[in-house]
Design a protein around this motif. Structure first.
Motif, PDB file in Angstrom:
ATOM      1  N   THR A  35       7.422   0.959  -5.474  1.00 15.54           N
ATOM      2  CA  THR A  35       6.341   1.729  -4.872  1.00 15.54           C
ATOM      3  C   THR A  35       5.021   1.445  -5.583  1.00 15.54           C
ATOM      4  O   THR A  35       3.982   1.289  -4.935  1.00 15.54           O
ATOM      5  N   LYS A  39       1.674  -0.372  -4.021  1.00 23.83           N
ATOM      6  CA  LYS A  39       0.377   0.293  -4.144  1.00 23.83           C
ATOM      7  C   LYS A  39      -0.630  -0.626  -4.846  1.00 23.83           C
ATOM      8  O   LYS A  39      -1.787  -0.712  -4.439  1.00 23.83           O
ATOM      9  N   LEU A  44       0.858   1.173   1.235  1.00 25.22           N
ATOM     10  CA  LEU A  44       1.709   2.333   0.995  1.00 25.22           C
ATOM     11  C   LEU A  44       2.977   2.201   1.821  1.00 25.22           C
ATOM     12  O   LEU A  44       2.916   1.928   3.022  1.00 25.22           O
ATOM     13  N   TYR A  45       4.113   2.418   1.173  1.00 25.07           N
ATOM     14  CA  TYR A  45       5.393   2.330   1.872  1.00 25.07           C
ATOM     15  C   TYR A  45       5.450   3.320   3.030  1.00 25.07           C
ATOM     16  O   TYR A  45       5.983   3.017   4.090  1.00 25.07           O
ATOM     17  N   LYS A  46       4.857   4.495   2.848  1.00 21.13           N
ATOM     18  CA  LYS A  46       4.893   5.512   3.907  1.00 21.13           C
ATOM     19  C   LYS A  46       4.189   5.032   5.171  1.00 21.13           C
ATOM     20  O   LYS A  46       4.559   5.408   6.273  1.00 21.13           O
ATOM     21  N   ASP A  47       3.191   4.163   5.028  1.00 18.89           N
ATOM     22  CA  ASP A  47       2.513   3.612   6.199  1.00 18.89           C
ATOM     23  C   ASP A  47       3.468   2.739   7.014  1.00 18.89           C
ATOM     24  O   ASP A  47       3.419   2.732   8.247  1.00 18.89           O
ATOM     25  N   GLU A  49       6.753   3.150   7.139  1.00 23.78           N
ATOM     26  CA  GLU A  49       7.678   4.085   7.794  1.00 23.78           C
ATOM     27  C   GLU A  49       7.040   4.764   8.998  1.00 23.78           C
ATOM     28  O   GLU A  49       7.694   4.980  10.005  1.00 23.78           O
ATOM     29  N   GLU A  50       5.755   5.099   8.867  1.00 29.17           N
ATOM     30  CA  GLU A  50       5.050   5.744   9.979  1.00 29.17           C
ATOM     31  C   GLU A  50       4.942   4.814  11.189  1.00 29.17           C
ATOM     32  O   GLU A  50       4.824   5.283  12.315  1.00 29.17           O
ATOM     33  N   LYS A 114      13.313   1.307  12.715  1.00 33.10           N
ATOM     34  CA  LYS A 114      13.882   2.608  12.357  1.00 33.10           C
ATOM     35  C   LYS A 114      14.861   3.133  13.398  1.00 33.10           C
ATOM     36  O   LYS A 114      15.870   3.745  13.049  1.00 33.10           O
TER      37      LYS A 114
END
Length: 138
Positions: A35, A39, A44-47, A49-50, A114
């Motif tokens: 992570t 960064k 960002l990893y969350k981006d 996933e989104e 996903k």
């Protein structure tokens, strides 16, 4: 090659009855390192996933060298060992406070949709990340 560095204080809950870090906690620290590397590269990893993409581990290898103990600070070094636009192999070295090697490891990841869990080509889905990975890899 870009190497990300992240310090982690060893918490009491991460140790076993022998007073050393329980082996599975290194997997969590490797994720912290990945992570941080992502960064460092501006993402960002969350981006990911989104956008409906996951990056599961498909292989992992760890070699334990020296124990870490409660109260010590571990230093996690993470880099991109190999990358081909589809599969990424991350390399890790975790050091104790004396800069002695505690573990040496690698994890292999692919990206999948996903919903369907079908593999996707990272280089096509995320061209900016692809360029950064090409530049940062070993």
């Amino acid at each position: 090659m870009h190497v990300s560095k992240k310090e982690i204080e060893v918490r009491y809950a991460e140790t076993d009855q022998m007073g050393i870090v329980y082996h599975a906690n290194y997997l969590v620290w490797m994720e912290v390192g990945r992570t941080a590397l992502i960064k460092d590269l501006g993402f960002l990893y969350k981006d990911m996933e989104e956008r409906g993409v996951l990056s599961p581990v498909v292989d992992i290898s760890i070699s334990y060298k020296k124990p870490l103990r409660y109260g010590e600070t571990a230093e996690v070094h993470t880099w991109i060992e190999e990358y081909n636009g589809f599969k990424t192999i991350y390399g890790y070295r975790i050091y104790n406070p004396d800069q002695e090697l505690a573990i040496e490891a690698s994890s292999t990841h692919i990206c999948v949709d996903k919903q369907s869990f079908k593999p996707i080509q990272f280089r096509k889905a995320f061209p900016d990340w692809h360029a950064a990975y090409e530049k940062a890899k070993k």
